[in-house]
Motif scaffolding. Structure first.
Motif, mmCIF file in Angstrom:
data_model
loop_
_atom_site.group_PDB
_atom_site.id
_atom_site.type_symbol
_atom_site.label_atom_id
_atom_site.label_comp_id
_atom_site.label_asym_id
_atom_site.label_seq_id
_atom_site.Cartn_x
_atom_site.Cartn_y
_atom_site.Cartn_z
ATOM 1 N N PHE A 102 0.827 -1.204 0.000
ATOM 2 C CA PHE A 102 0.000 0.000 0.000
ATOM 3 C C PHE A 102 0.864 1.258 0.000
ATOM 4 N N GLU A 103 1.968 1.220 0.728
ATOM 5 C CA GLU A 103 2.881 2.360 0.726
ATOM 6 C C GLU A 103 3.401 2.615 -0.689
ATOM 7 N N MET A 104 3.826 1.548 -1.382
ATOM 8 C CA MET A 104 4.368 1.715 -2.724
ATOM 9 C C MET A 104 3.322 2.252 -3.683
ATOM 10 N N VAL A 105 2.097 1.730 -3.623
ATOM 11 C CA VAL A 105 1.029 2.235 -4.488
ATOM 12 C C VAL A 105 0.783 3.718 -4.216
ATOM 13 N N PHE A 106 0.794 4.099 -2.955
ATOM 14 C CA PHE A 106 0.574 5.505 -2.606
ATOM 15 C C PHE A 106 1.693 6.382 -3.167
ATOM 16 N N TYR A 107 2.954 5.940 -3.029
ATOM 17 C CA TYR A 107 4.067 6.709 -3.587
ATOM 18 C C TYR A 107 3.882 6.909 -5.092
ATOM 19 N N LEU A 108 3.516 5.842 -5.788
ATOM 20 C CA LEU A 108 3.372 5.908 -7.238
ATOM 21 C C LEU A 108 2.264 6.872 -7.643
ATOM 22 N N ILE A 109 1.136 6.795 -6.950
ATOM 23 C CA ILE A 109 0.008 7.669 -7.298
ATOM 24 C C ILE A 109 0.350 9.128 -7.040
ATOM 25 N N VAL A 110 0.851 9.418 -5.851
ATOM 26 C CA VAL A 110 1.103 10.811 -5.494
ATOM 27 C C VAL A 110 2.232 11.404 -6.342
ATOM 28 N N ALA A 111 3.285 10.631 -6.576
ATOM 29 C CA ALA A 111 4.361 11.133 -7.435
ATOM 30 C C ALA A 111 3.849 11.365 -8.851
ATOM 31 N N GLY A 112 2.976 10.476 -9.335
ATOM 32 C CA GLY A 112 2.395 10.674 -10.651
ATOM 33 C C GLY A 112 1.559 11.934 -10.732
ATOM 34 N N LEU A 113 0.817 12.204 -9.667
ATOM 35 C CA LEU A 113 -0.001 13.417 -9.627
ATOM 36 C C LEU A 113 0.870 14.665 -9.571
ATOM 37 N N TYR A 114 2.014 14.563 -8.915
ATOM 38 C CA TYR A 114 2.957 15.687 -8.901
ATOM 39 C C TYR A 114 3.525 15.930 -10.287
ATOM 40 N N ALA A 115 3.828 14.834 -10.981
ATOM 41 C CA ALA A 115 4.508 14.963 -12.265
ATOM 42 C C ALA A 115 3.559 15.359 -13.394
ATOM 43 N N TRP A 116 2.348 14.906 -13.310
ATOM 44 C CA TRP A 116 1.383 15.127 -14.396
ATOM 45 C C TRP A 116 0.492 16.294 -14.038
ATOM 46 N N ARG A 117 0.827 17.495 -14.525
ATOM 47 C CA ARG A 117 0.202 18.715 -14.030
ATOM 48 C C ARG A 117 -0.849 19.304 -14.963
ATOM 49 N N ARG A 118 -1.460 18.509 -15.822
ATOM 50 C CA ARG A 118 -2.472 19.069 -16.705
ATOM 51 C C ARG A 118 -3.688 19.568 -15.940
ATOM 52 N N ALA A 119 -4.058 18.897 -14.885
ATOM 53 C CA ALA A 119 -5.197 19.331 -14.067
ATOM 54 C C ALA A 119 -4.947 18.897 -12.633
ATOM 55 N N PRO A 120 -5.070 19.805 -11.672
ATOM 56 C CA PRO A 120 -4.866 19.433 -10.278
ATOM 57 C C PRO A 120 -5.952 18.468 -9.805
ATOM 58 N N VAL A 121 -5.573 17.499 -9.011
ATOM 59 C CA VAL A 121 -6.516 16.532 -8.466
ATOM 60 C C VAL A 121 -6.472 16.621 -6.952
ATOM 61 N N SER A 122 -7.599 16.761 -6.337
ATOM 62 C CA SER A 122 -7.652 17.002 -4.905
ATOM 63 C C SER A 122 -7.520 15.712 -4.101
ATOM 64 N N PRO A 123 -6.770 15.750 -2.993
ATOM 65 C CA PRO A 123 -6.742 14.589 -2.109
ATOM 66 C C PRO A 123 -8.121 14.307 -1.533
ATOM 67 N N THR A 124 -8.947 15.351 -1.455
ATOM 68 C CA THR A 124 -10.322 15.151 -1.008
ATOM 69 C C THR A 124 -11.044 14.205 -1.957
ATOM 70 N N ARG A 125 -10.875 14.438 -3.234
ATOM 71 C CA ARG A 125 -11.527 13.593 -4.227
ATOM 72 C C ARG A 125 -11.017 12.161 -4.167
ATOM 73 N N TRP A 126 -9.719 12.022 -3.947
ATOM 74 C CA TRP A 126 -9.159 10.677 -3.857
ATOM 75 C C TRP A 126 -9.647 9.964 -2.602
ATOM 76 N N ALA A 127 -9.623 10.654 -1.477
ATOM 77 C CA ALA A 127 -10.066 10.028 -0.228
ATOM 78 C C ALA A 127 -11.545 9.639 -0.304
ATOM 79 N N ILE A 128 -12.364 10.572 -0.770
ATOM 80 C CA ILE A 128 -13.800 10.288 -0.869
ATOM 81 C C ILE A 128 -14.074 9.307 -2.005
ATOM 82 N N GLY A 129 -13.375 9.461 -3.122
ATOM 83 C CA GLY A 129 -13.579 8.568 -4.256
ATOM 84 C C GLY A 129 -13.245 7.127 -3.929
ATOM 85 N N LEU A 130 -12.135 6.901 -3.235
ATOM 86 C CA LEU A 130 -11.770 5.544 -2.845
ATOM 87 C C LEU A 130 -12.754 4.980 -1.817
#
Length: 396
Positions: A140-168
Motif C-alpha cells: 500500500f505504501e508503494m502504491v501511494f508513492y506511485l500515485i502521489v508522485a504521478g499526480l505531482y509529475a502530471w500537471r495538466r489538471a490538479p486533483v484534490s486529495p479530497t476527491r481521492w479520499a472520498i472517491g476511494l
C-alpha cells in the motif's frame, strides 16, 4: 524531551510500531483464545497499520515539497525503505532455511510471482504472501508513492486529495472484483512480470526523464487495490473494498497536511475525515476507526508540545522495529515458552535489533541519499511542475 516540530509524528510512528509488535506477541503470551477474544473487539494490528498509513499520507507530500525533484524524492524513498527491507528478507530466508520460520506456500509453488512481488514490494496486491507477514503494508505504501508522485509529475489538471479520499471510500461501497488480475497462478505470474516492467519504466521516467505518459502509469497503480485487493487467501486485506478503504486513509493524511497549511477549507477537511472514518468503520471495524481517529486527534492536539524522548526515539527506529519483530519473535519462541520471559526477551531483542538496523543500515543509506545531486528535471519539465504543487489550493 525532543523538540515539537515533527515529534508528534515520531511519537505516532513509535506507538503504532509497538502496537503491531505486541499484537503479534499476544498469542504467545495470552494464548490464542484470549488473543482472538481481543481481536473480536478490536483488530489492534490494523489499528497500528492505519496509524502508519495516516502518518505516511501526511508526510509524503512534505517530502515531495522539500525535495522539489522527483529523482531525489525517489532515490530518498528507495534508500529509506529498501536496505532495511532487504536485510529483513535475508534474515527471514535464513530462519526459513533453519526451520525456525514457516515459509509462505507460494515461495516454492509460485516462485516467479513471489520473487517479483518482493522485488517491487507489491506482493500482497499481486496475490502473494511476503516471507514476513508485516510486508503486506509495504504494498500500500508503494502504491501511494506511485500515485502521489504521478499526480505531482502530471500537471495538466490538479486533483484534490479530497476527491481521492472520498472517491476511494465511495469505490469501497461497490462490489469490486477481488482477483481480476490474479485469480490463477498463471495470471499472478503475468501480472507480476507486467507490473515489474511498468514500475521499472516509471522509476526510470522519474529519475532520467520520460514525459507525462509514464507518470500516468504510476497513477494507474490504483487498479491493484481496486481490482486485485484479495486475489488469494494468502494476502492480508480481506477484500478489494477493504484495500481501497485503507488507501483512502493515506489520502486522508494528505488532506490533514493540506488543512494544516491552509490549502483546504476546514469544513471540507472535516467532512472528508468523517466520510473516510465511516468507511473504515464499515470495512475494518468501528472500534478501529474510533481508536485511529482518537489517537491521531490526540497527537495532533499535542503537536506543538515536546514529546517524551523514549517515544520519539521509538519512532526513529519504528520502521526497523516493524520489519524485524517477527524474526525476533520466532527466535524468542524457540528459546522459551514462559509468557513473562518471552515478553521480556521479545521486547529487549526487538528494540536491540531495530536500533542496530537503524544505526548501521537505515542511517548510512539515508546519508547516501542526501548526496544525490538535484537532476535537471528540478528546473524543467517534471521538476518545475512539482515545486508549485503545495501552493495550489485543493490540489493533491
Amino acid at each position: 524531551m525532543n523538540g515539537p516540530r515533527l515529534a508528534w509524528l515520531d511519537a505516532l510512528r513509535g506507538g503504532a510500531a509497538a502496537v503491531v509488535a505486541l499484537f503479534h506477541l499476544s498469542p504467545a503470551v495470552l494464548g490464542r483464545d484470549r488473543h482472538l477474544e481481543i481481536y473480536e473487539v478490536i483488530d489492534l494490528g490494523k489499528y497500528g497499520v492505519l496509524l502508519f498509513f495516516l502518518v505516511s499520507g501526511y508526510v509524503i507530500p512534505m517530502s515531495l515539497e522539500r525535495h522539489g525533484d522527483l529523482r531525489r524524492f525517489w532515490t530518498g524513498r528507495l534508500l529509506r525503505i529498501y536496505p532495511a527491507y532487504l536485510l529483513a528478507v535475508l534474515i527471514a530466508l535464513a530462519l526459513i532455511a533453519a526451520g525456525m520460520l514457516r515459509p509462505p506456500a507460494q515461495l516454492a509453488g509460485e516462485t516467479t510471482g513471489s520473487v517479483l512481488g518482493h522485488l517491487t514490494m507489491l506482493q500482497d496486491l499481486l496475490g502473494t504472501q511476503g516471507v514476513l507477514r508485516p510486508f503486506w503494508t509495504l504494498s500500500f505504501e508503494m502504491v501511494f508513492y506511485l500515485i502521489v508522485a504521478g499526480l505531482y509529475a502530471w500537471r495538466r489538471a490538479p486533483v484534490s486529495p479530497t476527491r481521492w479520499a472520498i472517491g476511494l471510500t465511495a469505490a469501497a461501497l461497490i462490489d469490486l472484483p477481488d482477483d481480476l488480475l490474479g485469480a490463477t497462478a498463471a495470471e499472478r505470474r503475468i501480472s507480476a512480470v507486467v507490473v515489474t516492467v511498468l514500475l521499472g519504466c516509471v522509476l526510470m521516467a522519474y529519475t532520467i526523464g520520460g514525459g507525462r505518459i509514464l507518470p500516468v502509469v504510476g497513477i494507474g497503480a490504483v487498479v491493484l487495490p481496486l481490482l486485485n485487493g484479495h486475489a488469494t487467501g494468502h494476502v492480508t486485506s480481506s477484500s478489494s473494498e477493504q484495500a481501497a478503504q485503507m488507501l483512502a486513509v493515506m489520502f486522508a493524511g494528505t488532506m490533514i497536511h493540506r488543512a494544516q497549511h491552509h490549502l483546504a477549507h476546514p469544513l471540507t477537511t472535516t467532512a472528508t475525515l468523517l466520510i473516510v472514518s465511516g468507511g473504515v468503520a464499515l470495512h475494518v471495524g468501528p472500534a478501529v476507526a474510533a481508536a485511529v481517529a482518537g489517537t491521531f486527534a490526540l497527537a495532533w492536539s499535542l503537536r506543538n508540545r515536546s514529546m517524551p524522548a523514549p517515544l520519539t526515539g521509538l519512532g526513529a527506529i519504528s520502521y526497523s522495529l516493524y520489519l524485524l519483530h517477527i524474526p525476533v519473535l520466532a527466535l524468542t519462541r524457540k528459546l522459551t515458552g514462559d509468557p513473562v520471559l518471552t515478553t521480556v526477551v521479545f521486547v529487549i531483542g526487538s528494540l536491540t535489533a531495530a536500533w542496530a538496523c537503524h544505526r548501521w543500515v537505515e542511517r548510512p543509506a539515508q546519508a547516501l541519499a542526501r548526496r544525490v545531486p538535484v537532476s535537471k528535471l528540478a528546473t524543467q519539465g517534471v521538476g518545475s511542475r512539482t515545486r508549485s504543487f503545495g501552493k495550489r489550493r485543493e490540489s493533491v
